[in-house]
Design an enzyme around this catalytic site. Structure first.
Site, PDB file in Angstrom:
ATOM      1  CG  ASP A   1      70.040  56.568  69.313  1.00  0.00           C
ATOM      2  OD1 ASP A   1      70.804  57.747  69.095  1.00  0.00           O
ATOM      3  OD2 ASP A   1      69.992  55.547  68.717  1.00  0.00           O
TER       4      ASP A   1
ATOM      5  CE  LYS B   1      66.212  54.884  64.161  1.00  0.00           C
ATOM      6  NZ  LYS B   1      67.144  55.392  63.589  1.00  0.00           N
TER       7      LYS B   1
ATOM      8  NE  ARG C   1      74.831  48.300  61.694  1.00  0.00           N
ATOM      9  CZ  ARG C   1      74.387  49.383  62.089  1.00  0.00           C
ATOM     10  NH1 ARG C   1      73.543  50.043  62.163  1.00  0.00           N
ATOM     11  NH2 ARG C   1      75.558  50.561  62.771  1.00  0.00           N
TER      12      ARG C   1
ATOM     13  CD  GLN D   1      74.680  57.191  62.223  1.00  0.00           C
ATOM     14  OE1 GLN D   1      75.224  58.204  62.196  1.00  0.00           O
ATOM     15  NE2 GLN D   1      73.486  57.150  62.627  1.00  0.00           N
TER      16      GLN D   1
ATOM     17  CB  SER E   1      80.473  57.586  65.564  1.00  0.00           C
ATOM     18  OG  SER E   1      79.349  57.221  64.427  1.00  0.00           O
TER      19      SER E   1
HETATM   20  C1  S3P Z   1      73.185  54.323  64.822  1.00  0.00           C
HETATM   21  C2  S3P Z   1      74.316  54.629  65.434  1.00  0.00           C
HETATM   22  C3  S3P Z   1      74.211  56.033  66.477  1.00  0.00           C
HETATM   23  C4  S3P Z   1      72.921  56.118  66.810  1.00  0.00           C
HETATM   24  C5  S3P Z   1      71.934  56.127  65.707  1.00  0.00           C
HETATM   25  C6  S3P Z   1      71.989  54.561  64.962  1.00  0.00           C
HETATM   26  C7  S3P Z   1      73.585  53.010  63.753  1.00  0.00           C
HETATM   27  O1  S3P Z   1      74.738  57.127  66.005  1.00  0.00           O
HETATM   28  O2  S3P Z   1      72.613  57.405  67.383  1.00  0.00           O
HETATM   29  O3  S3P Z   1      70.675  56.276  66.174  1.00  0.00           O
HETATM   30  O4  S3P Z   1      72.650  52.422  63.466  1.00  0.00           O
HETATM   31  O5  S3P Z   1      74.680  52.795  63.459  1.00  0.00           O
HETATM   32  P1  S3P Z   1      76.203  57.341  65.750  1.00  0.00           P
HETATM   33  O6  S3P Z   1      77.060  56.461  65.316  1.00  0.00           O
HETATM   34  O7  S3P Z   1      76.399  58.798  65.317  1.00  0.00           O
HETATM   35  O8  S3P Z   1      76.764  57.517  67.498  1.00  0.00           O
END
Ligand code: S3P
Length: 438
Positions: free
Chosen positions: A319, A22, A27, A172, A170
């Site tokens: 996750d 995912k 990305r 993200q 994180s």
């Molecule tokens: C993700 C980063 C994680 C993860 C999410 C997917 C990503 O979140 O929990 O399911 O694709 O960058 P966080 O960045 O909030 O840790």
């Protein structure tokens, strides 16, 4: 839609694959859209979350041709518009339930010459956005939120380069800043407190962007040449493989092989945690595809022991704690996760809600502010449980149902398709006793 799971009387056996990763699928669309030229993305994940990203980029004027190879795997041809070629969207962009879509897109949109609005489901509107709006504002971005939450209104702005130390590990947040860094007036550096997934860095590097890692600091140089298009096959998602893996680890005499699973070391925390519990996992067929490693995983049932998980292992498997908790119910003793306060701000509070639902099945779980302790082995019993519209909770509760002493009904389990379309069919291929129930 409800999922009916019956106690598993026979071992789970067979060879399966799981849909594409995912994080990489989100990305791949975002970065291919910014490249000059046509990108080819194979085995792309057609899940609720990633389709939100696909539709958002179509609304930003990026032509995307879809070849629906199967309900679990699409091939995409993306006509990149270049770093400065996105078009103003005609309406608010709907990120649905996908935090990755909203947070990474905010990084890209902050540096555009047009205004945009990012919105999502009521669930996504509850999730914290200051973690991206604050650092992006330091870069000069103009973003309005409602009490730190979506919808986010982004105005055109010229971005400054910054050095930013993240408080939470994180991916993200890190990715939002690196993507904004593509539009900054100099090198942007981000310091991460732990090894958050590094797919953005790998993909940008593959596209010719100068990005360097020194200890915990990652620095991106705004490119002075166009981004090269991508040609990649997305490996299977280790976060989806987690469900059949744990199912095989807890259903007696099972042996399951999962082929083509992404094996990026920033994502393998669950494998380490399961191995620490005595799970028998074999890693074979290692190969590199599109800058990412993929392997086959073979897992056999074995007696599980309790363990404690903290620090970097938590970041590398953030996750996977709902499904890890299910494994822990079968280990004789107390298994504990700490340093995992981030679980409280996922799709739902994955400490409180998980503990509540597993207790309905007879598990003993204590909550801590930054984690939880599972006291096993639990004799799980028949119950009706609810996913709270969280895909990973739905699938974790379904796997728990395989080792209960009576049928388990998982309400609102359709959301499994937010990340793992075909979850039930894949589990059925292994002989799992679960089926959709009206
Ligand atoms: C993700 C980063 C994680 C993860 C999410 C997917 C990503 O979140 O929990 O399911 O694709 O960058 P966080 O960045 O909030 O840790």
């Amino acid at each position: 839609m409800k999922l009916l799971v019956r106690p598993q009387k026979t071992p789970l056996r067979g060879t399966i694959s799981v849909p594409g990763d995912k994080s990489i699928s989100h990305r791949a669309i975002m970065l291919a859209a910014l490249a000059d030229g046509t990108s080819l993305i194979r085995n792309w994940l057609p899940a609720g979350d990633t389709i939100a990203t696909l539709e958002a980029f179509r609304a930003l004027g990026v032509p995307i041709l879809v070849d629906e190879k199967s309900p679990q795997a699409w091939d995409l041809q993306i006509e990149g518009r270049g770093l400065y070629g996105l078009q103003p969207p005609p309406a608010a962009l709907d990120c649905r339930n996908a935090g990755t879509c909203m947070r990474l897109l905010a990084g890209i949109l902050a540096g555009q010459s047009f205004a945009s609005v990012l919105d999502g489901s009521p669930q996504l509107r509850q999730r914290p956005m200051r973690r991206i709006t604050d650092p992006l504002s330091q870069m000069g971005a103009i973003i309005r939120a409602i009490d730190g939450k979506a919808p986010l209104t982004i105005e055109p702005a010229a971005l400054r380069a910054v050095d930013f130390e993240m408080r939470v590990a994180s991916a993200q947040v890190k990715s939002a800043l690196l993507l904004a860094g593509l539009y900054a007036d100099g090198p942007t550096s981000v310091c991460q407190p732990g090894p958050a997934r590094d797919h953005t860095e790998r993909m940008l590097q593959a596209m010719g962007v100068k990005i360097t890692t020194l200890g915990n600091w990652i620095t991106i140089q705004p490119p002075d040449v166009p981004l090269r298009p991508l040609d990649l096959t997305v490996p299977g998602d280790i976060s989806s493989a987690a469900f059949p893996l744990v199912a095989a680890a807890i259903v007696p005499h099972s042996e399951v092989t999962i082929t083509n699973v992404g094996y990026n070391q920033t994502r393998t925390g669950l494998l380490d945690a399961l191995q620490a519990m005595g799970a028998e996992i074999e890693v074979t067929d290692e190969r590199v595809t599109g800058g990412e490693t993929a392997v086959s995983l073979i897992i056999r049932f074995s007696e599980l022991h309790p363990t404690s998980v903290s620090g970097d292992t938590v970041v590398r498997g953030i996750d996977e704690f709902p499904i890890w908790a299910v494994a822990a119910t079968q280990a004789a003793g107390a298994s504990r996760v700490s340093d995992a306060a981030e679980l409280r701000v996922k799709e739902v509070d994955r400490i409180g809600v998980l503990a509540g639902e597993l207790r309905k099945l007879g598990a003993t779980i204590d909550e801590q502010p930054d984690g939880f302790t599972v006291h096993g082995p639990a004799r799980l019993y028949s119950a009706e449980v609810d996913s709270h519209d969280d895909h990973r909770l739905a699938m974790s509760l379904a796997v728990a149902g395989l080792v209960t002493h009576g049928p388990t009904l998982v309400h609102d389990a359709r959301c499994a398709a937010d990340s793992f379309p075909g979850f039930v069919t894949t589990m059925q291929q292994l002989g799992a006793s679960m089926a959709w129930h009206d």
